[in-house]
Design a protein around this motif. Structure first.
Motif, PDB file in Angstrom:
ATOM      1  N   PHE A   2       0.818  -1.211   0.000  1.00 51.61           N
ATOM      2  CA  PHE A   2       0.000   0.000   0.000  1.00 51.61           C
ATOM      3  C   PHE A   2       0.851   1.260   0.000  1.00 51.61           C
ATOM      4  O   PHE A   2       0.411   2.321  -0.457  1.00 51.61           O
ATOM      5  CB  PHE A   2      -0.904  -0.021   1.246  1.00 51.61           C
ATOM      6  CG  PHE A   2      -1.709   1.227   1.460  1.00 51.61           C
ATOM      7  CD1 PHE A   2      -2.815   1.510   0.668  1.00 51.61           C
ATOM      8  CD2 PHE A   2      -1.369   2.131   2.465  1.00 51.61           C
ATOM      9  CE1 PHE A   2      -3.563   2.664   0.875  1.00 51.61           C
ATOM     10  CE2 PHE A   2      -2.113   3.282   2.681  1.00 51.61           C
ATOM     11  CZ  PHE A   2      -3.214   3.549   1.883  1.00 51.61           C
ATOM     12  N   LEU A   3       2.083   1.138   0.475  1.00 48.69           N
ATOM     13  CA  LEU A   3       2.928   2.304   0.741  1.00 48.69           C
ATOM     14  C   LEU A   3       3.127   3.171  -0.497  1.00 48.69           C
ATOM     15  O   LEU A   3       3.083   4.403  -0.418  1.00 48.69           O
ATOM     16  CB  LEU A   3       4.282   1.842   1.280  1.00 48.69           C
ATOM     17  CG  LEU A   3       5.143   2.872   2.011  1.00 48.69           C
ATOM     18  CD1 LEU A   3       4.412   3.402   3.235  1.00 48.69           C
ATOM     19  CD2 LEU A   3       6.477   2.248   2.421  1.00 48.69           C
ATOM     20  N   LYS A   4       3.307   2.543  -1.655  1.00 47.16           N
ATOM     21  CA  LYS A   4       3.629   3.323  -2.861  1.00 47.16           C
ATOM     22  C   LYS A   4       2.461   4.168  -3.341  1.00 47.16           C
ATOM     23  O   LYS A   4       2.665   5.153  -4.080  1.00 47.16           O
ATOM     24  CB  LYS A   4       4.082   2.384  -3.988  1.00 47.16           C
ATOM     25  CG  LYS A   4       3.048   1.364  -4.432  1.00 47.16           C
ATOM     26  CD  LYS A   4       3.601   0.466  -5.533  1.00 47.16           C
ATOM     27  CE  LYS A   4       2.597  -0.573  -5.986  1.00 47.16           C
ATOM     28  NZ  LYS A   4       2.304  -1.575  -4.943  1.00 47.16           N
ATOM     29  N   ASN A   5       1.234   3.806  -2.933  1.00 45.29           N
ATOM     30  CA  ASN A   5       0.055   4.546  -3.385  1.00 45.29           C
ATOM     31  C   ASN A   5      -0.670   5.260  -2.251  1.00 45.29           C
ATOM     32  O   ASN A   5      -1.795   5.724  -2.447  1.00 45.29           O
ATOM     33  CB  ASN A   5      -0.932   3.598  -4.082  1.00 45.29           C
ATOM     34  CG  ASN A   5      -0.438   3.141  -5.443  1.00 45.29           C
ATOM     35  OD1 ASN A   5       0.334   3.833  -6.089  1.00 45.29           O
ATOM     36  ND2 ASN A   5      -0.882   1.976  -5.868  1.00 45.29           N
ATOM     37  N   GLN A   6      -0.036   5.372  -1.092  1.00 39.69           N
ATOM     38  CA  GLN A   6      -0.745   5.937   0.054  1.00 39.69           C
ATOM     39  C   GLN A   6      -1.143   7.392  -0.174  1.00 39.69           C
ATOM     40  O   GLN A   6      -2.207   7.835   0.278  1.00 39.69           O
ATOM     41  CB  GLN A   6       0.104   5.809   1.318  1.00 39.69           C
ATOM     42  CG  GLN A   6       1.398   6.589   1.318  1.00 39.69           C
ATOM     43  CD  GLN A   6       2.113   6.518   2.673  1.00 39.69           C
ATOM     44  OE1 GLN A   6       1.507   6.204   3.687  1.00 39.69           O
ATOM     45  NE2 GLN A   6       3.402   6.795   2.662  1.00 39.69           N
TER      46      GLN A   6
ATOM     47  N   CYS B 180      -6.073  -0.899  -4.488  1.00 33.59           N
ATOM     48  CA  CYS B 180      -5.216   0.264  -4.217  1.00 33.59           C
ATOM     49  C   CYS B 180      -3.740  -0.086  -4.351  1.00 33.59           C
ATOM     50  O   CYS B 180      -2.885   0.701  -3.926  1.00 33.59           O
ATOM     51  CB  CYS B 180      -5.493   0.803  -2.821  1.00 33.59           C
ATOM     52  SG  CYS B 180      -7.146   1.476  -2.621  1.00 33.59           S
ATOM     53  N   VAL B 181      -3.428  -1.236  -4.913  1.00 29.85           N
ATOM     54  CA  VAL B 181      -2.032  -1.654  -5.043  1.00 29.85           C
ATOM     55  C   VAL B 181      -1.640  -1.874  -6.500  1.00 29.85           C
ATOM     56  O   VAL B 181      -0.708  -2.613  -6.801  1.00 29.85           O
ATOM     57  CB  VAL B 181      -1.752  -2.929  -4.200  1.00 29.85           C
ATOM     58  CG1 VAL B 181      -1.882  -2.608  -2.727  1.00 29.85           C
ATOM     59  CG2 VAL B 181      -2.681  -4.075  -4.586  1.00 29.85           C
ATOM     60  N   HIS B 182      -2.353  -1.223  -7.418  1.00 31.46           N
ATOM     61  CA  HIS B 182      -1.913  -1.221  -8.811  1.00 31.46           C
ATOM     62  C   HIS B 182      -0.600  -0.437  -8.913  1.00 31.46           C
ATOM     63  O   HIS B 182      -0.321   0.434  -8.073  1.00 31.46           O
ATOM     64  CB  HIS B 182      -2.954  -0.548  -9.712  1.00 31.46           C
ATOM     65  CG  HIS B 182      -4.291  -1.195  -9.714  1.00 31.46           C
ATOM     66  ND1 HIS B 182      -4.515  -2.468 -10.186  1.00 31.46           N
ATOM     67  CD2 HIS B 182      -5.505  -0.736  -9.303  1.00 31.46           C
ATOM     68  CE1 HIS B 182      -5.790  -2.761 -10.073  1.00 31.46           C
ATOM     69  NE2 HIS B 182      -6.415  -1.732  -9.533  1.00 31.46           N
ATOM     70  N   PRO B 183       0.214  -0.700  -9.919  1.00 30.54           N
ATOM     71  CA  PRO B 183       1.417   0.118 -10.105  1.00 30.54           C
ATOM     72  C   PRO B 183       1.040   1.567 -10.414  1.00 30.54           C
ATOM     73  O   PRO B 183       0.405   1.850 -11.426  1.00 30.54           O
ATOM     74  CB  PRO B 183       2.110  -0.540 -11.312  1.00 30.54           C
ATOM     75  CG  PRO B 183       1.584  -1.938 -11.345  1.00 30.54           C
ATOM     76  CD  PRO B 183       0.161  -1.836 -10.864  1.00 30.54           C
ATOM     77  N   TYR B 184       1.359   2.476  -9.506  1.00 36.41           N
ATOM     78  CA  TYR B 184       1.211   3.913  -9.705  1.00 36.41           C
ATOM     79  C   TYR B 184      -0.230   4.404  -9.820  1.00 36.41           C
ATOM     80  O   TYR B 184      -0.470   5.497 -10.323  1.00 36.41           O
ATOM     81  CB  TYR B 184       1.989   4.353 -10.964  1.00 36.41           C
ATOM     82  CG  TYR B 184       3.375   3.813 -11.031  1.00 36.41           C
ATOM     83  CD1 TYR B 184       4.339   4.189 -10.097  1.00 36.41           C
ATOM     84  CD2 TYR B 184       3.729   2.879 -12.003  1.00 36.41           C
ATOM     85  CE1 TYR B 184       5.616   3.663 -10.145  1.00 36.41           C
ATOM     86  CE2 TYR B 184       5.020   2.352 -12.057  1.00 36.41           C
ATOM     87  CZ  TYR B 184       5.954   2.750 -11.124  1.00 36.41           C
ATOM     88  OH  TYR B 184       7.217   2.227 -11.165  1.00 36.41           O
ATOM     89  N   SER B 185      -1.203   3.628  -9.375  1.00 30.60           N
ATOM     90  CA  SER B 185      -2.584   4.098  -9.431  1.00 30.60           C
ATOM     91  C   SER B 185      -3.450   3.286  -8.486  1.00 30.60           C
ATOM     92  O   SER B 185      -3.070   2.196  -8.060  1.00 30.60           O
ATOM     93  CB  SER B 185      -3.149   4.007 -10.860  1.00 30.60           C
ATOM     94  OG  SER B 185      -3.306   2.652 -11.248  1.00 30.60           O
TER      95      SER B 185
END
Length: 305
Positions: free
Chosen positions: A42-46, A251-256
């Motif tokens: 989740f961190l990359k899209n928080q 919510c864990v798609h790459p960049y979206s």
């Protein structure tokens, strides 16, 4: 018990919420909020998620989380997840304070169906907010997690209700035998994930399992003559040609991140992502991927089975 029976059971005595021209819902699934470590997907899209949440709070939407909100297979401590994403939980608590928050559990946070676990670990999740009239003492209202919720369509005669659940019921290892899957993920696949080894039990990462899960979900919806909305497979789905099965994505798609909006008896598939302005500055953009699809028209005639 078959997957069909498990899905039926998910809606026995389910909470019913109104669906009409005045109601506004945002459906978000599979956040997989973690502890802020390298394994926290989740961190990359928080930041995208927080921006979307702020938008829906200001626009008066009711937030419904369709399960797997917190990653409790890889992580043991709910407290560490709350500490890592305190800003998110603070905003969720504001939804709750206004009666605009409903939470479902999925396979990765199945422990939330246990009332004792909720009382011990979730009394402040995500509903601990401060009341200035009580000397800033935190209020800890009871929160409940559901397996299924039904949006009762009262707008147009002949229109179908909308059934919400996570979607893990189609798979034996993600439902009845979820403790075995949790053990494998926590002690085998989590360490291997750092080296690019994907979890073969996951419907989101295994194409064969994903297709099978979606076929079963669609079959149940068509046979039961309902509109069914799930998460679980992480594949966002909304089509006017298919009135039975929709998926909010994750919510864990790459960049979206993706979600479903229901407003004025129409449903839209939305993507939130970073975009660039002409001056090269970044901003969070809301993009309509599909829809709007009406929920107010009479449902197609039932097919003979």
């Amino acid at each position: 018990m078959s997957y069909y029976s498990r899905l039926n059971q998910s809606f026995e005595g389910a909470l019913k919420l109104p669906l009409n021209n005045c109601t506004k819902y945002v459906l978000i699934s599979d956040c997989h909020r973690g502890t802020g470590s390298a394994n926290d997907n989740f961190l990359k899209n928080q930041n995208l998620y927080f921006a979307a949440l702020q938008y829906y709070y200001k626009m008066g939407f009711t937030y419904i989380e369709l399960g797997d909100g917190d990653e409790l297979w890889e992580n043991r401590s709910m407290k560490q997840i709350i500490e890592a994403h305190g800003d998110v939980f603070s905003l969720l608590s504001r939804f709750y304070a206004q009666g605009r928050l409903y939470m479902l559990y999925g396979n990765h946070d199945m422990v939330k169906k246990n009332q004792r676990y909720i009382g011990k670990n979730c009394s402040a999740y995500p509903c601990c907010y401060v009341n200035p009239r009580l000397d800033n003492q935190p209020l800890l209202p009871n929160i409940q997690f559901y397996e299924g919720i039904i949006l009762q369509n009262t707008a147009v005669s002949g229109s179908m209700d909308v059934y919400l659940t996570h979607g893990h019921q189609t798979d034996l290892f993600n439902s009845t035998l979820w403790r075995i899957s949790r053990f494998l993920v926590r002690y085998l696949w989590k360490p291997l994930e750092r080296y690019g080894v994907l979890d073969p039990t996951s419907a989101a990462k295994n194409y064969t399992r994903r297709d099978k899960a979606e076929q079963r979900l669609h079959h149940w919806a068509e046979q039961e003559y309902h509109i069914l909305i799930t998460g679980h497979t992480h594949r966002p789905t909304l089509s006017e040609s298919d009135p039975y099965y929709y998926n909010s994505g994750s919510c864990v798609h790459p960049y979206s991140i993706t979600c479903l909006e229901i407003e004025h008896m129409h449903i839209r598939l939305i993507k939130w992502a970073l975009e660039t302005r002409p001056d090269m500055s970044l901003y969070v953009a809301r993009e309509i991927l599909a829809g709007p699809v009406t929920l107010a028209s009479p449902f197609p005639p039932r097919r003979d089975t």
